[in-house]
Design an enzyme around this catalytic site. Structure first.
Site, short mmCIF file in Angstrom:
data_model
loop_
_atom_site.label_atom_id
_atom_site.label_comp_id
_atom_site.label_asym_id
_atom_site.label_seq_id
_atom_site.Cartn_x
_atom_site.Cartn_y
_atom_site.Cartn_z
CG ASP A 5 26.30 -17.47 -35.67
OD1 ASP A 5 25.54 -18.31 -36.19
OD2 ASP A 5 27.25 -17.76 -34.92
CD GLU A 37 -5.68 -4.78 -18.68
OE1 GLU A 37 -5.61 -5.34 -17.57
OE2 GLU A 37 -6.76 -4.46 -19.21
CD GLU A 88 -0.90 -6.93 -13.19
OE1 GLU A 88 -2.06 -6.53 -13.03
OE2 GLU A 88 -0.50 -8.04 -12.76
CD GLU A 90 -2.58 -4.25 -10.61
OE1 GLU A 90 -3.01 -4.83 -9.60
OE2 GLU A 90 -3.31 -3.94 -11.57
CD GLU A 141 -2.57 -2.91 -15.21
OE1 GLU A 141 -3.46 -2.51 -15.99
OE2 GLU A 141 -2.77 -3.79 -14.34
CG HIS A 201 -5.28 -9.24 -17.33
ND1 HIS A 201 -5.97 -8.51 -16.39
CD2 HIS A 201 -4.75 -10.29 -16.67
CE1 HIS A 201 -5.86 -9.09 -15.22
NE2 HIS A 201 -5.12 -10.16 -15.36
NE ARG A 214 -12.62 -6.91 -12.18
CZ ARG A 214 -12.01 -6.16 -13.08
NH1 ARG A 214 -10.84 -6.54 -13.54
NH2 ARG A 214 -12.53 -5.04 -13.51
CD GLU A 219 -9.46 -8.44 -18.78
OE1 GLU A 219 -8.53 -7.80 -18.24
OE2 GLU A 219 -10.62 -8.49 -18.30
NE ARG A 235 -9.26 -11.81 -14.81
CZ ARG A 235 -9.00 -10.61 -14.32
NH1 ARG A 235 -9.19 -9.53 -15.08
NH2 ARG A 235 -8.54 -10.46 -13.10
#
Length: 445
Positions: A54, A133, A135, A190, A197, A246, A317, A334, A336
């Site tokens: 359903d 990645e 976490e 982490e 992670e 990420h 970063r 990547e 982030r």
């Protein structure tokens, strides 16, 4: 690519392994795993795409007058859960959702990703690979098995036991995932206390998103066996890092990674730069999908390693996009910003659509930002042309509905139902009186 399993293979394995029940799993629009459990006597019917459910009861699917829907199992997702009891094991098949007339349901998140992958294929790209990645936090359960806000450790980045009391739980999670066919790469504590992670090998987009959903299920199941509650909530605690997911992305033509060009100074191809530019162009719109909860925006603040600004760098970063140093087949972009509350199928679909728009229109990214953007003033950011990511879910939704590329990738059905659900969520948050307000104002005024 040839399928790994046939119907006959699955029927044989079910008998040999004493499988008694099969979970036919799929994902709703908000990223929540749903399943219909059937006895093994119904397995043949399921393998012939004859199992109905359903759809009107599932978030973001269909109205009650058009509720009959079919589950089409992907045979390559057959897995027997390692924690199944010996007297009757439980297996799993991930399914695509089809309408009653046997056409693909346009609001099925897995189907939406397949549509965008088809567009990539038409442009000559044979695979879109993703290394996620995700976490998560581990909290202790109380005597009733309900989660508390008490962390199970005070560990930090890469810490070891006894500081990291989640190590045994993490190890058991890794072992279970390996039993289910995952190729594990790393497992560590982490930055924040109670935060972890576990990384697994990249795969093509559909397999990777299936793996993310399976990963979440395994993490929560094994954590509970340790008396812990695992949460993928983006920011469960104030004053510490939140949990991200990420996404490391690359496009291939056959065995060639089209993001790599050894003749350039950076090792990045024109295709990679166009893709990167597309991500930057549409980031403010797709953030509603990659960061889909009110809580997501408590993570996207300066000072906690999460990106807040639309920029890119080869090493820094703090921007939205980082280009890891690996080259050759490992060349990748990547992104982030995504968090693990996101529906992975929708998140990867909108980021791929953004990147493909950059490729089709040969967009050029701005110069990389190699400074720490967190310490730049607003005037400095404006001078560099660095936009802010949305600061709230409401702002992100407003950006989403104005971006035709992202709307077309998702389809009108998904956009309409997603925005409706999320506007209700935002309004509930907006009108609620929170403890912080009482602490600030109850005595003062």
């Amino acid at each position: 690519m040839a399928s790994k399993y046939t119907k006959e293979d699955i029927l044989r394995m079910a008998e040999e392994e004493n499988v008694r029940f099969i979970r036919l799993q799929f994902t709703d629009l908000l990223g929540i795993i749903k399943n219909v459990e059937i006895p093994v006597s119904q397995l043949t019917k399921a393998l012939n795409n004859l199992m109905m459910f359903d759809g009107s009861s599932i978030e973001g699917f269909v109205r009650i007058e058009e509720s009959d829907m079919y589950l089409y199992p992907d045979l390559d997702t057959w897995v027997i859960f390692p924690w199944s009891p010996e007297k009757g094991k439980v297996a799993r098949l991930i399914c695509d959702v089809y309408n009653a007339d046997q056409t693909p349901f346009e609001g099925d998140p897995r189907g939406i990703l397949k549509r965008v992958l088809k567009e990539a294929e038409e442009l000559g790209f044979t695979s879109f690979n993703i290394g996620p990645e995700p976490e998560f936090f581990l909290f202790k359960n109380d005597e009733n098995g309900e989660p508390t806000l008490e962390l199970n450790d005070k560990g930090g980045y890469f810490d070891l036991a006894p500081t990291d009391l989640g190590e045994n739980c993490r190890r058991d999670i890794v072992l279970e995932l390996e039993d289910m066919g995952f190729e594990m790469e790393a497992s560590h504590h982490e930055v924040a206390p109670g935060q972890h992670e576990i990384d697994f090998k990249y795969a093509d987009a559909i397999r990777s998103c299936d793996d993310i959903q399976t990963f979440k299920l395994v993490v929560k199941t094994i954590a509970r066996k340790h008396g812990l509650h695992a949460t993928f909530m983006p920011k469960p605690l104030f004053g510490v890092n939140g949990s991200g997911m990420h996404a490391n992305m690359s496009l291939f033509k056959g065995n060639e990674n089209v993001f790599y060009d050894p003749s350039t100074e950076t090792g990045l191809s024109e295709t990679a730069m166009h893709f990167l530019a597309g991500i930057l162009k549409h980031a403010e719109a797709f953030t509603a999908i990659t960061n889909p909860t009110v809580n997501s925006y408590k993570r996207l603040v300066p000072g906690y390693e999460a990106p807040c600004y639309v920029a890119w760098s080869m090493k820094n970063r703090s921007p939205l996009i980082r280009i890891p140093s690996s080259r050759g087949l490992s060349t990748r972009v990547e992104v982030r910003s995504p968090d693990p509350a996101a529906n992975p199928y929708l998140a990867m679909a909108v980021m791929l659509a953004a990147g493909l728009d950059g490729i089709k229109n040969k967009l050029t990214p701005p110069a990389p930002t190699d400074r720490n953007i967190y310490v730049m003033s607003k005037e400095e950011r404006e001078k560099e042309g660095i936009a802010d990511l949305p600061a709230t879910l409401k702002e992100a939704l407003d950006n989403l509905v104005k971006d035709e590329v992202i709307i077309n990738a998702l389809g009108e059905h998904a956009v309409e139902h997603f925005v409706e659900a999320k506007e209700i969520e935002w309004d509930m948050f907006r009108t609620q009186v929170h403890p912080w307000e009482r602490e600030q104002y109850l005595s003062t005024y």
